[in-house]
Scaffold this motif. Structure first.
Motif, mmCIF file in Angstrom:
data_model
loop_
_atom_site.group_PDB
_atom_site.id
_atom_site.type_symbol
_atom_site.label_atom_id
_atom_site.label_comp_id
_atom_site.label_asym_id
_atom_site.label_seq_id
_atom_site.Cartn_x
_atom_site.Cartn_y
_atom_site.Cartn_z
ATOM 1 N N ILE A 103 0.865 -1.181 0.000
ATOM 2 C CA ILE A 103 0.000 0.000 0.000
ATOM 3 C C ILE A 103 0.897 1.225 0.000
ATOM 4 C CG2 ILE A 103 -1.816 1.258 1.233
ATOM 5 C CD1 ILE A 103 -2.744 -1.535 0.555
ATOM 6 N N VAL A 104 0.593 2.219 -0.830
ATOM 7 C CA VAL A 104 1.311 3.492 -0.810
ATOM 8 C C VAL A 104 0.298 4.598 -0.535
ATOM 9 C CG1 VAL A 104 3.184 2.763 -2.335
ATOM 10 C CG2 VAL A 104 1.133 3.799 -3.311
ATOM 11 N N GLY A 105 0.805 5.734 -0.067
ATOM 12 C CA GLY A 105 -0.092 6.844 0.224
ATOM 13 C C GLY A 105 0.613 8.171 0.166
ATOM 14 N N SER A 106 -0.181 9.207 -0.023
ATOM 15 C CA SER A 106 0.363 10.552 -0.083
ATOM 16 C C SER A 106 -0.715 11.545 0.333
ATOM 17 C CB SER A 106 0.857 10.876 -1.494
ATOM 18 O OG SER A 106 1.617 12.071 -1.477
ATOM 19 N N PHE A 107 -0.289 12.775 0.555
ATOM 20 C CA PHE A 107 -1.232 13.829 0.899
ATOM 21 C C PHE A 107 -1.152 14.929 -0.149
ATOM 22 C CE2 PHE A 107 2.641 14.365 3.416
ATOM 23 C CZ PHE A 107 3.039 15.651 3.096
ATOM 24 N N SER A 108 -2.199 15.722 -0.187
ATOM 25 C CA SER A 108 -2.310 16.799 -1.159
ATOM 26 C C SER A 108 -1.108 17.733 -1.079
ATOM 27 C CB SER A 108 -3.600 17.578 -0.889
ATOM 28 O OG SER A 108 -3.766 18.603 -1.825
ATOM 29 N N GLY A 109 -0.413 17.912 -2.216
ATOM 30 C CA GLY A 109 0.713 18.823 -2.290
ATOM 31 C C GLY A 109 2.052 18.225 -1.918
ATOM 32 N N TYR A 110 2.131 16.917 -1.641
ATOM 33 C CA TYR A 110 3.392 16.309 -1.209
ATOM 34 C C TYR A 110 4.471 16.392 -2.292
ATOM 35 C CZ TYR A 110 6.889 12.861 0.109
ATOM 36 O OH TYR A 110 8.072 12.236 0.389
ATOM 37 N N SER A 111 4.127 15.931 -3.503
ATOM 38 C CA SER A 111 5.127 15.902 -4.565
ATOM 39 C C SER A 111 4.440 15.865 -5.926
ATOM 40 C CB SER A 111 6.016 14.666 -4.410
ATOM 41 O OG SER A 111 6.909 14.549 -5.491
ATOM 42 N N GLU A 112 5.095 16.447 -6.908
ATOM 43 C CA GLU A 112 4.577 16.354 -8.277
ATOM 44 C C GLU A 112 5.002 15.049 -8.933
ATOM 45 O OE1 GLU A 112 5.346 19.838 -10.620
ATOM 46 O OE2 GLU A 112 4.661 21.174 -9.027
ATOM 47 N N ASP A 113 5.959 14.352 -8.343
ATOM 48 C CA ASP A 113 6.447 13.075 -8.844
ATOM 49 C C ASP A 113 5.452 11.982 -8.471
ATOM 50 O OD1 ASP A 113 7.772 10.733 -9.469
ATOM 51 O OD2 ASP A 113 9.485 11.110 -8.176
ATOM 52 N N GLU A 114 4.849 11.353 -9.460
ATOM 53 C CA GLU A 114 3.838 10.326 -9.216
ATOM 54 C C GLU A 114 4.401 9.065 -8.564
ATOM 55 O OE1 GLU A 114 1.622 9.437 -12.742
ATOM 56 O OE2 GLU A 114 1.096 11.527 -13.064
ATOM 57 N N MET A 115 5.709 8.942 -8.490
ATOM 58 C CA MET A 115 6.332 7.743 -7.918
ATOM 59 C C MET A 115 6.927 8.005 -6.538
ATOM 60 S SD MET A 115 5.505 5.640 -10.165
ATOM 61 C CE MET A 115 6.338 4.192 -9.595
ATOM 62 N N SER A 116 6.644 9.155 -5.960
ATOM 63 C CA SER A 116 7.188 9.526 -4.659
ATOM 64 C C SER A 116 6.071 9.501 -3.621
ATOM 65 C CB SER A 116 7.792 10.934 -4.768
ATOM 66 O OG SER A 116 8.289 11.352 -3.536
ATOM 67 N N PHE A 117 6.258 8.706 -2.548
ATOM 68 C CA PHE A 117 5.214 8.540 -1.548
ATOM 69 C C PHE A 117 5.782 8.659 -0.139
ATOM 70 C CE2 PHE A 117 4.016 5.944 -5.205
ATOM 71 C CZ PHE A 117 2.751 6.443 -5.478
ATOM 72 N N PRO A 118 5.111 9.399 0.740
ATOM 73 C CA PRO A 118 5.566 9.473 2.125
ATOM 74 C C PRO A 118 5.075 8.299 2.979
ATOM 75 C CG PRO A 118 3.706 10.923 1.839
ATOM 76 C CD PRO A 118 4.035 10.353 0.479
ATOM 77 N N PHE A 119 4.201 7.456 2.432
ATOM 78 C CA PHE A 119 3.670 6.331 3.205
ATOM 79 C C PHE A 119 3.773 5.036 2.409
ATOM 80 C CE2 PHE A 119 0.171 3.411 4.156
ATOM 81 C CZ PHE A 119 0.457 3.136 5.476
ATOM 82 N N TYR A 120 4.193 3.974 3.117
ATOM 83 C CA TYR A 120 4.239 2.635 2.540
ATOM 84 C C TYR A 120 3.932 1.637 3.650
ATOM 85 C CZ TYR A 120 5.949 -1.786 0.750
ATOM 86 O OH TYR A 120 6.027 -3.097 0.365
ATOM 87 N N ALA A 121 3.153 0.621 3.313
ATOM 88 C CA ALA A 121 2.862 -0.459 4.262
ATOM 89 C C ALA A 121 2.563 -1.728 3.488
ATOM 90 C CB ALA A 121 1.671 -0.095 5.141
ATOM 91 N N LYS A 122 2.535 -2.850 4.194
ATOM 92 C CA LYS A 122 2.094 -4.134 3.644
ATOM 93 C C LYS A 122 0.961 -4.626 4.522
ATOM 94 C CE LYS A 122 5.456 -6.811 1.060
ATOM 95 N NZ LYS A 122 4.810 -6.933 -0.151
ATOM 96 N N THR A 123 -0.039 -5.216 3.896
ATOM 97 C CA THR A 123 -1.120 -5.795 4.681
ATOM 98 C C THR A 123 -0.611 -7.048 5.385
ATOM 99 O OG1 THR A 123 -1.929 -7.117 2.812
ATOM 100 C CG2 THR A 123 -2.909 -4.925 3.108
#
Length: 168
Positions: A103-123
């Motif tokens: 699972i990846v996640g981001s918040f509004s305005g974090y990055s313009e790069d579609e491959m950059s995420f501040p959140f990652y987890a595994k179920t």
């Protein structure tokens, strides 16, 4: 809009996509529609869900999966999502848990790069993961699951899902 917790859903029906040998993509086609051998065929579906809380609402009904397709469901009430506090979610496919998915996640305005995420987890084995929002605002979580389709004319099934919500 009246006070309450609302679920807004969007669904992209299961659709075949073929990448031809020349690199072009074709919708609603499978391998049998080409004389030459295509590179790959995907049966693709997507869905998204937004949880919107208006006013002071319990919203506990939104903690139950809808049971259709691949979906991320909060196990905590959306009205209680707070910055820095852990929120549990569950990933299901047609109501059944999906274990060990990324699972990846981001918040509004974090990055313009579609491959950059501040959140990652595994179920985990129950399809549950924990999310701890770094900041208040609009967040989204997403995942993509790839599996064999069982169809030799279009061998790979890709399902994508996302959820959008607000953290206070």
């Amino acid at each position: 809009m009246s006070a309450g917790t609302y679920l807004v859903g969007a669904y992209y029906k299961l659709t075949p996509w073929v990448e031809a040998s020349d690199g072009t993509w074709h919708m609603d086609k499978t391998r049998k529609d080409f004389k030459d051998t295509p590179r790959i065929c995907y049966l693709s579906s997507m869905q998204s869900k937004a949880v919107v809380v208006v006013g002071n609402d319990d919203g506990s009904y939104a903690t139950t999966p809808l049971g259709k397709g691949l979906e991320i469901t909060p196990l905590n009430k959306a009205s209680e999502f707070r910055q820095g506090e852990a929120i549990k979610f569950k990933l299901t496919r047609d109501g059944e848990r999906v274990k060990m998915a990324s699972i990846v996640g981001s918040f509004s305005g974090y990055s313009e790069d579609e491959m950059s995420f501040p959140f990652y987890a595994k179920t985990n084995i129950d399809g549950v993961f924990e999310f701890k929002p770094l900041q208040a605002g609009t967040w989204y979580l997403s995942t993509s699951i790839e599996s064999p389709s069982g169809n030799p004319d279009c061998e790979t099934r890709i399902e994508k899902t996302s959820i959008v919500f607000t953290v206070k």
